[in-house]
Design a protein around this motif. Structure first.
Motif, PDB file in Angstrom:
ATOM      1  N   LEU A 196     117.611 -36.186 -58.307  1.00 35.25           N
ATOM      2  CA  LEU A 196     117.442 -37.657 -58.608  1.00 35.25           C
ATOM      3  C   LEU A 196     117.782 -37.917 -59.390  1.00 35.25           C
ATOM      4  N   LEU A 197     118.237 -37.241 -61.019  1.00 40.78           N
ATOM      5  CA  LEU A 197     119.042 -37.803 -61.784  1.00 40.78           C
ATOM      6  C   LEU A 197     120.769 -38.120 -60.957  1.00 40.78           C
ATOM      7  N   VAL A 198     121.487 -37.179 -60.421  1.00 39.05           N
ATOM      8  CA  VAL A 198     122.712 -37.490 -60.290  1.00 39.05           C
ATOM      9  C   VAL A 198     122.254 -39.004 -59.371  1.00 39.05           C
ATOM     10  N   PHE A 251     129.316 -36.709 -64.636  1.00 38.32           N
ATOM     11  CA  PHE A 251     129.533 -34.905 -64.885  1.00 38.32           C
ATOM     12  C   PHE A 251     130.904 -35.338 -65.224  1.00 38.32           C
ATOM     13  N   SER A 252     131.054 -36.743 -65.948  1.00 36.57           N
ATOM     14  CA  SER A 252     132.331 -36.588 -66.438  1.00 36.57           C
ATOM     15  C   SER A 252     132.690 -36.434 -68.534  1.00 36.57           C
ATOM     16  N   GLN A 253     131.740 -35.940 -69.242  1.00 34.00           N
ATOM     17  CA  GLN A 253     131.496 -34.894 -69.359  1.00 34.00           C
ATOM     18  C   GLN A 253     131.690 -33.695 -68.894  1.00 34.00           C
ATOM     19  N   GLY A 254     131.875 -33.396 -67.584  1.00 34.89           N
ATOM     20  CA  GLY A 254     131.824 -31.471 -67.762  1.00 34.89           C
ATOM     21  C   GLY A 254     130.818 -31.347 -66.364  1.00 34.89           C
ATOM     22  N   LEU A 262     124.891 -29.713 -66.056  1.00 38.64           N
ATOM     23  CA  LEU A 262     124.086 -29.534 -66.047  1.00 38.64           C
ATOM     24  C   LEU A 262     122.661 -28.878 -67.395  1.00 38.64           C
ATOM     25  N   ARG A 263     122.980 -28.607 -68.065  1.00 34.60           N
ATOM     26  CA  ARG A 263     122.142 -27.967 -69.451  1.00 34.60           C
ATOM     27  C   ARG A 263     121.634 -29.754 -69.985  1.00 34.60           C
ATOM     28  N   SER A 264     122.447 -30.723 -69.637  1.00 31.77           N
ATOM     29  CA  SER A 264     121.563 -31.397 -69.885  1.00 31.77           C
ATOM     30  C   SER A 264     120.001 -31.975 -69.372  1.00 31.77           C
ATOM     31  N   ALA A 265     120.875 -31.943 -68.140  1.00 28.06           N
ATOM     32  CA  ALA A 265     120.027 -32.081 -66.731  1.00 28.06           C
ATOM     33  C   ALA A 265     117.933 -31.072 -66.989  1.00 28.06           C
ATOM     34  N   ALA A 266     119.077 -30.072 -67.278  1.00 33.48           N
ATOM     35  CA  ALA A 266     118.099 -29.095 -67.861  1.00 33.48           C
ATOM     36  C   ALA A 266     117.230 -29.253 -68.833  1.00 33.48           C
ATOM     37  N   GLN A 267     117.211 -29.881 -69.744  1.00 33.19           N
ATOM     38  CA  GLN A 267     115.822 -30.407 -71.337  1.00 33.19           C
ATOM     39  C   GLN A 267     115.415 -31.327 -70.031  1.00 33.19           C
TER      40      GLN A 267
END
Length: 264
Positions: free
Chosen positions: A40-42, A49-52, A57-62
């Motif tokens: 959904l976020l993508v 994924f510009s920052q890796g 994935l960590r940001s999405a997990a938060q």
């Protein structure tokens, strides 16, 4: 019925409980919800994924934690010197990218004596173009989906007996809560990020509280639904449905005596 028969029946029922399957379903509910969240976020453009890959994935997990009411906890400590005294300014923020944030800023002496305290709060910036309700619904729907499958496939329903359904559903909900909690709490340690005088991670107390509440309630209800669907799919309408299919003595056709047999 003898006490031994009752105890044997209870033991057999305990052995049939979906403990392992329920635990795996809890893991699947967490992981499945997270995968849907990333999609959904993508898809909405909120995650790139510009920052890796790892950072994304960590940001999405938060944000996924935020979706089941677990805020992101941030603590920052600054040392300042004022009027010849060394003081610490401690700022704690509980932020939820979906529902809002709360903050407390304390100015205290090195020995812990609080000199000043200010609290605040507000709304959070919009995660993406999608409505917030979409994000809030993802963890619930993921839990319900695996719960229905668990109740339909892993819990054997001999009859649509309410007591049997409640017993199996509660056991499934507890097992799902254990699996979901294992990841909810465990991943919160993986997501710890530290910086200069600051630390950030999903709030642990809420990760435990909601990591139990969501799958316990959602898993119990959805497992009950799965059992009902299973019972209907097999054509069982109730505790006496199997007996209805068996011929009874009154239903067996009996030969009619021929009056001629009695004549000599």
């Amino acid at each position: 019925m003898s006490d031994a028969s009752r105890d044997g029946g209870r033991l057999d029922r305990l052995e049939e409980l979906p403990i392992v399957d329920g635990f795996l379903a809890g893991l699947g509910g967490f992981l499945g919800g997270y995968v849907v969240f990333v999609g959904l976020l993508v898809g909405s453009g909120a995650l790139t994924f510009s920052q890796g890959l790892t950072t994304a994935l960590r940001s999405a997990a938060q944000v996924f934690y935020n979706a089941f009411n677990v805020p992101t906890y941030t603590r920052q400590t600054l040392r300042i010197e004022q009027s010849g005294q060394v003081q610490e300014q401690v700022t704690e923020v509980w932020s939820n990218s979906v529902t809002g944030f709360q903050s407390i800023t304390r100015t205290q002496l090195v020995d812990g004596e609080v000199v000043n305290e200010v609290s605040g709060g507000g709304t959070a910036p919009t995660v993406s173009a999608l409505p917030d309700v979409v994000y809030l619904a993802v963890p619930i729907l993921a839990i319900v989906a695996v719960g229905v499958v668990l109740g339909y496939r892993a819990i054997e329903v001999d009859a649509l007996d309410p007591n049997e359904i409640v017993f199996g559903s509660v056991a499934a909900g507890v097992a799902m809560a254990a699996g979901f909690l294992a990841l909810s709490l465990g991943v919160s340690f993986v997501l710890v990020r530290t910086g200069e005088n600051a630390v950030l991670y999903p709030a642990r107390s809420e990760a435990v509280l909601y990591g139990i509440a969501y799958p316990l309630v959602g898993g119990t209800a959805s497992a009950a639904l799965g059992q009902v669907l299973q019972g209907q799919g097999t054509g069982r309408d109730g505790p006496d449905s199997d007996e209805a299919d068996e011929p009874t003595e009154d239903r067996v056709a009996r030969p009619v005596d021929d009056p001629a047999d009695g004549e000599e």
